[in-house]
Motif scaffolding. Structure first.
Motif, mmCIF file in Angstrom:
data_model
loop_
_atom_site.group_PDB
_atom_site.id
_atom_site.type_symbol
_atom_site.label_atom_id
_atom_site.label_comp_id
_atom_site.label_asym_id
_atom_site.label_seq_id
_atom_site.Cartn_x
_atom_site.Cartn_y
_atom_site.Cartn_z
ATOM 1 N N ILE A 157 0.870 -1.176 0.000
ATOM 2 C CA ILE A 157 0.000 0.000 0.000
ATOM 3 C C ILE A 157 0.905 1.222 0.000
ATOM 4 O O ILE A 157 1.725 1.392 0.915
ATOM 5 C CB ILE A 157 -0.928 0.035 1.239
ATOM 6 C CG1 ILE A 157 -1.828 -1.196 1.283
ATOM 7 C CG2 ILE A 157 -1.781 1.306 1.231
ATOM 8 C CD1 ILE A 157 -2.697 -1.280 2.533
ATOM 9 N N ASP A 158 0.784 2.052 -1.001
ATOM 10 C CA ASP A 158 1.627 3.261 -1.112
ATOM 11 C C ASP A 158 3.110 2.925 -1.000
ATOM 12 O O ASP A 158 3.886 3.662 -0.377
ATOM 13 C CB ASP A 158 1.261 4.279 -0.015
ATOM 14 C CG ASP A 158 -0.138 4.831 -0.198
ATOM 15 O OD1 ASP A 158 -0.645 4.797 -1.328
ATOM 16 O OD2 ASP A 158 -0.725 5.297 0.808
ATOM 17 N N GLY A 159 3.543 1.795 -1.567
ATOM 18 C CA GLY A 159 4.947 1.424 -1.535
ATOM 19 C C GLY A 159 5.403 0.738 -0.270
ATOM 20 O O GLY A 159 6.551 0.281 -0.183
ATOM 21 N N ALA A 160 4.533 0.652 0.737
ATOM 22 C CA ALA A 160 4.882 -0.015 1.998
ATOM 23 C C ALA A 160 4.266 -1.416 2.019
ATOM 24 O O ALA A 160 3.138 -1.618 1.572
ATOM 25 C CB ALA A 160 4.384 0.798 3.192
ATOM 26 N N VAL A 161 5.008 -2.374 2.551
ATOM 27 C CA VAL A 161 4.560 -3.765 2.591
ATOM 28 C C VAL A 161 3.723 -4.014 3.848
ATOM 29 O O VAL A 161 4.061 -3.536 4.941
ATOM 30 C CB VAL A 161 5.771 -4.718 2.567
ATOM 31 C CG1 VAL A 161 5.324 -6.176 2.718
ATOM 32 C CG2 VAL A 161 6.554 -4.539 1.285
ATOM 33 N N ILE A 162 2.627 -4.748 3.690
ATOM 34 C CA ILE A 162 1.802 -5.132 4.847
ATOM 35 C C ILE A 162 2.557 -6.178 5.658
ATOM 36 O O ILE A 162 2.915 -7.238 5.154
ATOM 37 C CB ILE A 162 0.450 -5.700 4.386
ATOM 38 C CG1 ILE A 162 -0.353 -4.634 3.632
ATOM 39 C CG2 ILE A 162 -0.341 -6.221 5.588
ATOM 40 C CD1 ILE A 162 -1.670 -5.155 3.050
ATOM 41 N N SER A 163 2.809 -5.857 6.918
ATOM 42 C CA SER A 163 3.570 -6.763 7.791
ATOM 43 C C SER A 163 2.682 -7.617 8.688
ATOM 44 O O SER A 163 3.098 -8.690 9.130
ATOM 45 C CB SER A 163 4.535 -5.952 8.664
ATOM 46 O OG SER A 163 3.816 -5.035 9.496
ATOM 47 N N ARG A 164 1.464 -7.150 8.952
ATOM 48 C CA ARG A 164 0.582 -7.919 9.842
ATOM 49 C C ARG A 164 -0.866 -7.599 9.548
ATOM 50 O O ARG A 164 -1.210 -6.449 9.271
ATOM 51 C CB ARG A 164 0.894 -7.607 11.320
ATOM 52 C CG ARG A 164 0.169 -8.531 12.295
ATOM 53 C CD ARG A 164 0.647 -8.332 13.717
ATOM 54 N NE ARG A 164 0.099 -7.149 14.379
ATOM 55 C CZ ARG A 164 0.768 -6.049 14.640
ATOM 56 N NH1 ARG A 164 2.041 -5.938 14.287
ATOM 57 N NH2 ARG A 164 0.193 -5.022 15.247
ATOM 58 N N ILE A 165 -1.716 -8.621 9.604
ATOM 59 C CA ILE A 165 -3.168 -8.456 9.484
ATOM 60 C C ILE A 165 -3.816 -9.272 10.586
ATOM 61 O O ILE A 165 -3.461 -10.439 10.796
ATOM 62 C CB ILE A 165 -3.691 -8.940 8.106
ATOM 63 C CG1 ILE A 165 -3.129 -8.070 6.976
ATOM 64 C CG2 ILE A 165 -5.213 -8.917 8.071
ATOM 65 C CD1 ILE A 165 -3.552 -8.525 5.589
ATOM 66 N N GLU A 166 -4.753 -8.663 11.303
ATOM 67 C CA GLU A 166 -5.446 -9.376 12.373
ATOM 68 C C GLU A 166 -6.885 -8.904 12.458
ATOM 69 O O GLU A 166 -7.228 -7.808 11.996
ATOM 70 C CB GLU A 166 -4.745 -9.157 13.714
ATOM 71 C CG GLU A 166 -4.624 -7.699 14.134
ATOM 72 C CD GLU A 166 -3.678 -7.492 15.308
ATOM 73 O OE1 GLU A 166 -2.830 -8.369 15.546
ATOM 74 O OE2 GLU A 166 -3.820 -6.454 15.978
ATOM 75 N N THR A 167 -7.734 -9.759 13.013
ATOM 76 C CA THR A 167 -9.143 -9.404 13.184
ATOM 77 C C THR A 167 -9.356 -8.786 14.558
ATOM 78 O O THR A 167 -8.669 -9.127 15.528
ATOM 79 C CB THR A 167 -10.057 -10.621 13.025
ATOM 80 O OG1 THR A 167 -9.689 -11.638 13.986
ATOM 81 C CG2 THR A 167 -9.945 -11.208 11.623
ATOM 82 N N VAL A 168 -10.311 -7.874 14.632
ATOM 83 C CA VAL A 168 -10.646 -7.178 15.883
ATOM 84 C C VAL A 168 -12.153 -7.308 16.082
ATOM 85 O O VAL A 168 -12.934 -6.904 15.219
ATOM 86 C CB VAL A 168 -10.255 -5.688 15.820
ATOM 87 C CG1 VAL A 168 -10.628 -4.985 17.118
ATOM 88 C CG2 VAL A 168 -8.776 -5.533 15.511
ATOM 89 N N ASP A 169 -12.563 -7.891 17.196
ATOM 90 C CA ASP A 169 -13.992 -8.046 17.462
ATOM 91 C C ASP A 169 -14.633 -6.685 17.669
ATOM 92 O O ASP A 169 -14.136 -5.860 18.427
ATOM 93 C CB ASP A 169 -14.202 -8.919 18.705
ATOM 94 C CG ASP A 169 -15.678 -9.096 19.040
ATOM 95 O OD1 ASP A 169 -16.476 -9.284 18.111
ATOM 96 O OD2 ASP A 169 -16.035 -9.032 20.235
ATOM 97 N N ASP A 170 -15.759 -6.460 16.986
ATOM 98 C CA ASP A 170 -16.445 -5.164 17.101
ATOM 99 C C ASP A 170 -17.912 -5.340 17.456
ATOM 100 O O ASP A 170 -18.723 -4.446 17.252
ATOM 101 C CB ASP A 170 -16.331 -4.400 15.774
ATOM 102 C CG ASP A 170 -16.776 -2.941 15.905
ATOM 103 O OD1 ASP A 170 -16.324 -2.273 16.842
ATOM 104 O OD2 ASP A 170 -17.596 -2.500 15.080
ATOM 105 N N SER A 171 -18.274 -6.524 17.988
ATOM 106 C CA SER A 171 -19.666 -6.768 18.318
ATOM 107 C C SER A 171 -20.204 -5.713 19.278
ATOM 108 O O SER A 171 -19.632 -5.473 20.339
ATOM 109 C CB SER A 171 -19.823 -8.153 18.953
ATOM 110 O OG SER A 171 -19.453 -9.163 18.041
#
Length: 298
Positions: free
Chosen positions: A254-268
């Motif tokens: 994204i915009d030349g930067a690499v995604i290093s981490r993806i995680e889910t966040v509960d929003d119930s």
């Protein structure tokens, strides 16, 4: 091959757990007598039978939905009052379940989690969003009362409007001419930075804002870039280039930067927010990442 063996081994373990729990559950799987107070799960089923299917957002907006019946089954089966209520409802025996029966139990468990009960001195208040299909469509919350024997009454719509989330977490910082501001604090008429059709940064006026209550099972996605920028948004929310947050993978750029981490966040039962800047693109910066608004001028 190793993965297949692991899956089979896990399912075998779940069945073994079910066999152990079956002896305990057998004592619970009896008809609910009308003069005996019902369990919380049975009361929720009474609400569902009276009001209709609740909205469940598990997997909403994800290309690979986190629909995880086998992973959740040990937790479901260990809650004997809830597990036995599901078995009674589906007319399942308190014994080892087949794969399809585990999926059926999981589906009922998700529905039970979508109904809130709050004790109110002799009876319960309930609240839920009507379903059954997960979507970004806004809907009014349904509420009412249910007594300890499963009698549902005073059913009505509330003024709370929500659904599966399509927006940003409330603390997301929006770039404005006066500095970053939390999206939850932005109001119509305020100024934010946007881009025009040629990609140039422009000062835009906020024409719309949105605040929605997230239904049970709602997950947001946290995307962290290698340069420290991050965004927390609903899976269907789009970057400026049209990619959905829920479709991103570690290693994407994204915009030349690499995604290093993806995680889910509960929003119930949390709130998500969005804004619509004036101009041709409807785009704005969130924590330094250019995003596209989910709102439209129409």
């Amino acid at each position: 091959m190793v993965k297949a063996i692991g899956v089979l081994g896990s399912r075998a373990a779940y069945r073994a757990l079910a066999l152990v729990l079956a002896f305990g559950a057998a004592a619970y799987v009896v008809p609910v007598l009308p003069f005996v107070p019902h369990s919380a799960a049975d009361l929720k089923f009474s609400v569902i039978d009276s009001v209709g299917e609740p909205l469940v957002c598990t997997g909403w907006g994800m290309p690979n939905p986190p629909f995880n019946p086998y992973g959740e089954f040990p937790r479901i089966a260990s809650d004997l009052p809830t597990y036995s209520a599901i078995l009674r409802r589906e007319h399942l025996p308190p014994m080892i379940l087949s794969n399809s029966q585990i999926v059926l139990v999981y589906g009922d468990w998700l529905k039970l989690n979508a109904v809130q009960l709050t004790w109110d001195g002799g009876e319960y208040d309930f609240a839920m969003f009507p379903g059954p299909r997960a979507s970004g469509v806004m809907r009014n919350e349904m509420a009412g009362k249910v007594d300890r024997f499963g009698h549902v009454y005073d059913v009505h719509q509330t003024s709370d409007i929500g659904g599966c989330p399509i927006c940003l977490s409330p603390d997301s910082l929006i770039a404005t001419p006066t500095g970053p501001m939390a999206v939850s604090k932005i109001e119509v008429g305020m100024h934010v930075w946007s881009v025009d059709g040629d990609g140039r940064r422009v000062d835009a006026v906020v024409s719309q804002t949105a605040r929605r209550l997230a239904a049970p099972g709602s997950d947001l996605i946290r995307v962290v870039l290698g340069d420290g920028r991050e965004v927390v948004a609903s899976p269907p929310h789009q970057l400026a280039d049209g990619r959905r947050v829920g479709g991103l993978d570690v290693g994407d750029q994204i915009d030349g930067a690499v995604i290093s981490r993806i995680e889910t966040v509960d929003d119930s039962f949390g709130f998500t927010f969005d804004v619509l800047p004036s101009g041709a693109t409807g785009e704005y910066w969130v924590n330094g990442i250019l995003m596209r608004s989910t709102l439209s001028a129409g």
